[in-house]
Scaffold this motif. Sequence first.
Motif, PDB file in Angstrom:
ATOM      1  N   PRO A 279       0.375  -1.069  -0.185  1.00  0.00           N
ATOM      2  CA  PRO A 279      -0.097   0.199   0.345  1.00  0.00           C
ATOM      3  C   PRO A 279       1.356   1.154  -0.046  1.00  0.00           C
ATOM      4  CG  PRO A 279      -0.776  -1.435   1.569  1.00  0.00           C
ATOM      5  CD  PRO A 279       0.739  -2.380   1.118  1.00  0.00           C
ATOM      6  N   LYS A 280       0.705   1.929  -0.395  1.00  0.00           N
ATOM      7  CA  LYS A 280       1.320   3.775  -0.448  1.00  0.00           C
ATOM      8  C   LYS A 280       1.326   3.866   0.679  1.00  0.00           C
ATOM      9  CE  LYS A 280       2.250   3.256  -4.888  1.00  0.00           C
ATOM     10  NZ  LYS A 280       1.256   4.364  -5.719  1.00  0.00           N
ATOM     11  N   GLN A 281      -0.144   4.248   1.635  1.00  0.00           N
ATOM     12  CA  GLN A 281       0.174   4.276   3.135  1.00  0.00           C
ATOM     13  C   GLN A 281       0.397   3.465   3.907  1.00  0.00           C
ATOM     14  OE1 GLN A 281      -1.915   7.197   3.645  1.00  0.00           O
ATOM     15  NE2 GLN A 281      -2.059   7.706   1.702  1.00  0.00           N
ATOM     16  N   VAL A 282       1.090   4.387   4.661  1.00  0.00           N
ATOM     17  CA  VAL A 282       2.648   3.463   5.355  1.00  0.00           C
ATOM     18  C   VAL A 282       1.478   2.847   7.342  1.00  0.00           C
ATOM     19  CG1 VAL A 282       4.016   4.157   7.130  1.00  0.00           C
ATOM     20  CG2 VAL A 282       4.015   5.166   5.404  1.00  0.00           C
ATOM     21  N   THR A 283       0.466   3.384   6.833  1.00  0.00           N
ATOM     22  CA  THR A 283       0.074   3.029   8.527  1.00  0.00           C
ATOM     23  C   THR A 283      -1.213   1.663   7.847  1.00  0.00           C
ATOM     24  OG1 THR A 283      -2.434   4.511   7.658  1.00  0.00           O
ATOM     25  CG2 THR A 283      -0.794   5.164   9.511  1.00  0.00           C
ATOM     26  N   GLU A 284      -1.213   1.259   6.324  1.00  0.00           N
ATOM     27  CA  GLU A 284      -1.651   0.341   6.060  1.00  0.00           C
ATOM     28  C   GLU A 284      -1.225  -0.910   5.697  1.00  0.00           C
ATOM     29  OE1 GLU A 284      -4.189   0.907   2.069  1.00  0.00           O
ATOM     30  OE2 GLU A 284      -5.046   2.728   2.813  1.00  0.00           O
ATOM     31  N   VAL A 285      -2.044  -2.168   6.097  1.00  0.00           N
ATOM     32  CA  VAL A 285      -1.142  -3.453   6.035  1.00  0.00           C
ATOM     33  C   VAL A 285      -2.092  -4.235   4.859  1.00  0.00           C
ATOM     34  CG1 VAL A 285      -0.578  -5.291   6.598  1.00  0.00           C
ATOM     35  CG2 VAL A 285      -0.506  -2.637   8.424  1.00  0.00           C
ATOM     36  N   PRO A 286      -1.734  -5.007   3.897  1.00  0.00           N
ATOM     37  CA  PRO A 286      -2.363  -5.905   2.932  1.00  0.00           C
ATOM     38  C   PRO A 286      -2.889  -7.062   3.875  1.00  0.00           C
ATOM     39  CG  PRO A 286      -0.091  -5.287   1.961  1.00  0.00           C
ATOM     40  CD  PRO A 286      -0.126  -4.693   4.194  1.00  0.00           C
ATOM     41  N   ASP A 287      -4.623  -7.180   2.799  1.00  0.00           N
ATOM     42  CA  ASP A 287      -5.324  -7.972   4.033  1.00  0.00           C
ATOM     43  C   ASP A 287      -4.373  -9.811   3.550  1.00  0.00           C
ATOM     44  OD1 ASP A 287      -7.542  -9.199   5.276  1.00  0.00           O
ATOM     45  OD2 ASP A 287      -7.859 -10.060   3.467  1.00  0.00           O
ATOM     46  N   SER A 288      -4.202 -10.233   4.112  1.00  0.00           N
ATOM     47  CA  SER A 288      -3.516 -11.690   4.721  1.00  0.00           C
ATOM     48  C   SER A 288      -4.807 -12.712   3.188  1.00  0.00           C
ATOM     49  CB  SER A 288      -3.104 -11.760   5.586  1.00  0.00           C
ATOM     50  OG  SER A 288      -2.859 -13.308   5.479  1.00  0.00           O
ATOM     51  N   ALA A 289      -6.108 -12.523   3.927  1.00  0.00           N
ATOM     52  CA  ALA A 289      -7.024 -13.928   3.887  1.00  0.00           C
ATOM     53  C   ALA A 289      -7.324 -13.113   2.211  1.00  0.00           C
ATOM     54  CB  ALA A 289      -8.041 -13.153   4.479  1.00  0.00           C
ATOM     55  N   SER A 290      -7.210 -12.353   1.573  1.00  0.00           N
ATOM     56  CA  SER A 290      -7.736 -11.719   0.747  1.00  0.00           C
ATOM     57  C   SER A 290      -6.330 -12.504  -0.457  1.00  0.00           C
ATOM     58  CB  SER A 290      -8.147 -10.849   0.022  1.00  0.00           C
ATOM     59  OG  SER A 290      -7.492 -10.120  -1.058  1.00  0.00           O
ATOM     60  N   MET A 291      -5.200 -12.279  -0.060  1.00  0.00           N
ATOM     61  CA  MET A 291      -4.135 -12.383  -0.646  1.00  0.00           C
ATOM     62  C   MET A 291      -3.739 -13.379  -1.359  1.00  0.00           C
ATOM     63  SD  MET A 291      -1.700  -9.190  -0.134  1.00  0.00           S
ATOM     64  CE  MET A 291      -0.648  -9.711  -1.186  1.00  0.00           C
TER      65      MET A 291
END
Length: 309
Positions: A279-291
Amino acid sequence: MARKAYPRRARVTGTLMLLVALGAAGCTGDPAAEDSPDAKPAGGEATTAQAEPGKYQTLPQPCRAVETGTLDAMLPGLSQLDQEQRQKAYEGTSSVTYDSDRRTGCRWKVDSADAGHLLRIDFERVVSYSASVSDDARAQAVYGDRMKEADLPRPSDPREEQPERRTDDSAKADRDEARATAPADDEAGQGASPETSPKPGTGTAKEKETGRTEEPDDETVDPSAPAEGLEPRLLQELADDAFIDDQLTTSSSGSGQRTVTVVFRTSNVIVTVEYEAQPKQVTEVPDSASMQEKARELAGLLAERLSDV
């Protein structure tokens, strides 16, 4: 005038020598018998059977192995491109390999306003150069090395020797020894372990006032770690062997990059699906379940594609 007599003994002797030579040559072996398919090589040992070759002799075209609909779902930035750019992105970039019959791959990388995504697939056809080891067996060993690199446990082999069961007497002896070596209880009858007893002058103000040690709060849960059931693990329902790995790393800019990897083996071919999101936002974390769901779905489609090769 009388005719001169020639010695007949010499002629007879020469004839006998010729017959003996021919007989000796005939006893050395029958050429027809040597050409027989049932004949054994010198020493009487049978020829060792050759190991079976693998099921796959070719590999699919990697950049054509993923449909556009799947790419749209895994690379959201495609929808933000114009028609010409999107068509170019669909084509992907072929991996550089020295032998396309043994290894092929392709990658797609698309950035959007919210995040950057990367998809990479790799096909490896394993060939054994040992006459006693099949291609499938060699591929299984290579797959095991990939599992080891991902710090995943190897599947248990039921043929391995089981640990010796302890008898009741040996277990009782261990318990008695543990009691004998345990520290003596204090006067109050409550033994204090050096590892758990607070040191003098330590502890919070409330602990010093009450004389009691506060219980620690529940363990802090790392939001970056995959949830229970989504941790790196074996996948039983995919191909002959398969596992999934999920790793989250922090880039120099501070944003989190999640990489989900699915590796599976079908016969003598090993397939790798690598899916990244940042993600471009530092505070965001990619969703593990969706990926993980998207990566597993693609792996299943590639396994089906291999069956058509």
